[in-house]
Design a protein around this motif. Structure first.
Motif, mmCIF file in Angstrom:
data_model
loop_
_atom_site.group_PDB
_atom_site.id
_atom_site.type_symbol
_atom_site.label_atom_id
_atom_site.label_comp_id
_atom_site.label_asym_id
_atom_site.label_seq_id
_atom_site.Cartn_x
_atom_site.Cartn_y
_atom_site.Cartn_z
ATOM 1 N N PHE A 321 12.911 25.223 27.988
ATOM 2 C CA PHE A 321 13.031 24.276 27.039
ATOM 3 C C PHE A 321 12.343 23.622 27.246
ATOM 4 O O PHE A 321 12.880 22.291 27.763
ATOM 5 N N GLU A 322 11.195 23.246 27.919
ATOM 6 C CA GLU A 322 10.144 22.211 28.336
ATOM 7 C C GLU A 322 10.957 20.603 29.635
ATOM 8 O O GLU A 322 10.809 20.032 28.859
ATOM 9 N N VAL A 323 11.427 21.557 30.315
ATOM 10 C CA VAL A 323 12.484 20.210 30.447
ATOM 11 C C VAL A 323 11.736 20.643 32.279
ATOM 12 O O VAL A 323 12.317 20.122 33.132
ATOM 13 N N GLU A 324 10.531 21.486 32.667
ATOM 14 C CA GLU A 324 10.280 21.966 34.494
ATOM 15 C C GLU A 324 10.411 20.677 35.020
ATOM 16 O O GLU A 324 10.277 21.220 36.511
ATOM 17 N N ALA A 325 9.961 19.684 34.699
ATOM 18 C CA ALA A 325 9.310 18.798 34.926
ATOM 19 C C ALA A 325 10.956 18.387 36.130
ATOM 20 O O ALA A 325 10.973 17.527 37.521
ATOM 21 N N GLN A 326 11.720 18.267 35.298
ATOM 22 C CA GLN A 326 12.978 17.233 35.426
ATOM 23 C C GLN A 326 13.463 18.360 36.743
ATOM 24 O O GLN A 326 14.072 18.123 37.003
ATOM 25 N N VAL A 327 13.165 19.481 35.957
ATOM 26 C CA VAL A 327 14.478 20.127 37.276
ATOM 27 C C VAL A 327 13.553 20.492 38.363
ATOM 28 O O VAL A 327 14.793 20.754 39.374
#
Length: 340
Positions: A321-327
Motif C-alpha cells: 500500500f506504499e505506506v511502509e515508512a509511515q507504519v
C-alpha cells in the motif's frame, strides 16, 4: 472492575464482583482458540448470499440463560427499544464494514449469522462475544450505561471472532494484548466508517458513552474505556482509578493479572495504529486498516506472536500500500524498532 470492587459503594462493589465472577468464565473460553467457531460450523443453519446480513436479536429478560427470546429478526422494523435496536444496528454496521471494505462475508468469511442477546443478567456491566453471539448487559446506571450504546464496543467484541477464525492469537501476555488491540483497531475503524470520519476527525476513544456522566475523564474528552490517541487518559476517577494503559514500551506493565495485562499493554499497539493512521492521513480504513487486516490474515502471524514480530509483519504488509515508512515510524514512536 477490580478498582470498583475496592473503591465503590456497596451496590457498586456487588456489581463489580458479580461481573468479575462471570467474566472469568468467558475469558477462559476465549483462551481456547477457534473452539466456538468449530461448534458453530457443525450446527445446521442456512447461510445468506454473500453480502447479505442475517441478524437475530434476543432478550435474556435480565436472566443469564442464553440465547433468550427472539425480539427482532433480520428485516423486521425497529422496536423502539434502544438496547434491541442498537444491537441490531451495531451488528449490521460491523458486517457492512467487513463486507464493503474487505469483502469479508461475516465473522468467519462464510456468511455466519450474527446473533445478539440484550438484557443479560441484572445490572450486568459488560459485553462479550462468547463464540456464538454477542451478549450485552444493561449496566448499573450509576457507573455504566447499557453496553449497546457504543458501536465500537460491539465491533470490538465481534472482531474477537474474526481473530479467532484467522490468527488464533493466544489470549495471554503480548499475543493476548495484540488480540485485544486488533479488536480496538477495528472497533475504532467501524465507528469512523459509520460516521464518515477521517483519521484526524475521529476521537479515537473506545467505549465513549459506556460510562455515565458521573465518571471523570483523564483528558479533555468524555470518559471512555480506552484511548488510542493517548493511552492512560481514558478515565481518571476516584472509583475506577486511573487508566493504566501505557503508550510506549518503556512503560510496559509486567503482571500476572488480566491474563498478563492483555487489556493494559494493548495500549502500545493501539497507539502505534493511531500514529500510523495519522501519519498516512485520510480515511484510516483505506490504508492503515488494510495493512492491519492483511497482517491478521498473514500466515506468518502465529498464535504466540509478540509485539516485535507483529510490527515487522505490518511493515512488510504496508509495502503493497506504499505506506511502509509511515507504519515503521509509528512503531518506532512506541519503542519498537523493527530491523530495516
Amino acid at each position: 472492575m477490580r478498582a470498583i470492587a475496592e473503591n465503590g459503594d456497596k451496590a457498586a462493589r456487588n456489581m463489580a464482583l458479580e461481573a468479575l465472577g462471570s467474566d472469568m468464565t468467558f475469558r477462559n473460553l476465549r483462551s481456547v482458540p477457534n473452539l466456538h467457531l468449530e461448534v458453530i460450523r457443525k450446527r445446521p443453519f442456512s447461510f445468506m448470499s454473500a453480502g447479505e446480513k442475517q441478524r437475530t436479536i434476543y432478550t435474556a429478560n435480565n436472566e443469564q440463560a442464553l440465547p433468550g427470546v427472539v425480539v427482532r429478526a433480520e428485516g423486521s422494523p425497529a422496536t423502539c427499544e434502544p438496547a434491541v435496536d442498537e444491537a441490531y444496528d451495531g451488528l449490521g454496521a460491523t458486517y457492512d464494514f467487513f463486507w464493503d471494505v474487505f469483502k469479508r462475508n461475516s465473522i468467519d468469511d462464510e456468511g455466519m449469522p450474527l446473533n445478539g442477546t440484550v438484557h443479560f443478567g441484572t445490572n450486568y456491566s459488560n459485553a462479550f462475544w462468547d463464540g456464538q453471539r454477542m451478549v450485552f448487559g444493561d449496566g448499573d446506571g450509576e457507573i455504566f450505561n447499557r453496553f449497546t450504546i457504543a458501536l465500537d464496543v460491539i465491533a470490538h467484541e465481534l472482531t474477537h471472532g474474526v481473530t479467532e477464525d484467522e490468527a488464533q492469537l493466544i489470549y495471554t501476555g503480548q499475543s493476548g494484548a495484540l488480540n485485544e488491540s486488533i479488536s480496538d483497531v477495528f472497533g475504532a475503524l467501524i465507528k469512523q466508517y459509520t460516521l464518515k470520519q477521517t483519521a484526524d476527525q475521529a476521537d479515537w476513544l473506545i467505549g465513549s458513552g459506556i460510562f455515565t456522566d458521573k465518571i471523570k475523564s483523564g483528558g479533555d474528552h468524555p470518559a471512555a474505556i480506552r484511548s488510542m490517541q493517548a493511552p492512560g487518559t481514558a478515565y481518571d476517577d476516584p472509583v475506577l482509578g486511573k487508566d493504566p494503559q501505557p503508550a510506549h514500551m518503556d512503560a510496559f506493565v509486567n503482571t500476572f493479572e488480566d491474563n498478563g495485562g492483555v487489556h493494559i499493554n494493548s495500549g502500545i499497539p493501539n497507539h502505534a495504529f493511531y500514529l500510523a493512521a495519522i501519519n498516512i492521513g485520510g480515511n484510516a480504513w483505506e490504508k492503515a486498516g488494510r495493512v492491519w487486516y492483511q497482517t491478521l490474515l498473514d500466515p506468518a502471524l502465529k498464535p504466540n506472536t509478540k509485539f516485535q514480530r507483529f510490527a515487522e509483519l505490518t511493515i512488510e504488509n504496508a509495502k503493497r500500500f506504499e505506506v511502509e515508512a509511515q507504519v515503521r515510524d509509528a512503531w518506532q514512536q512506541v519503542g519498537i524498532t523493527p530491523p530495516s
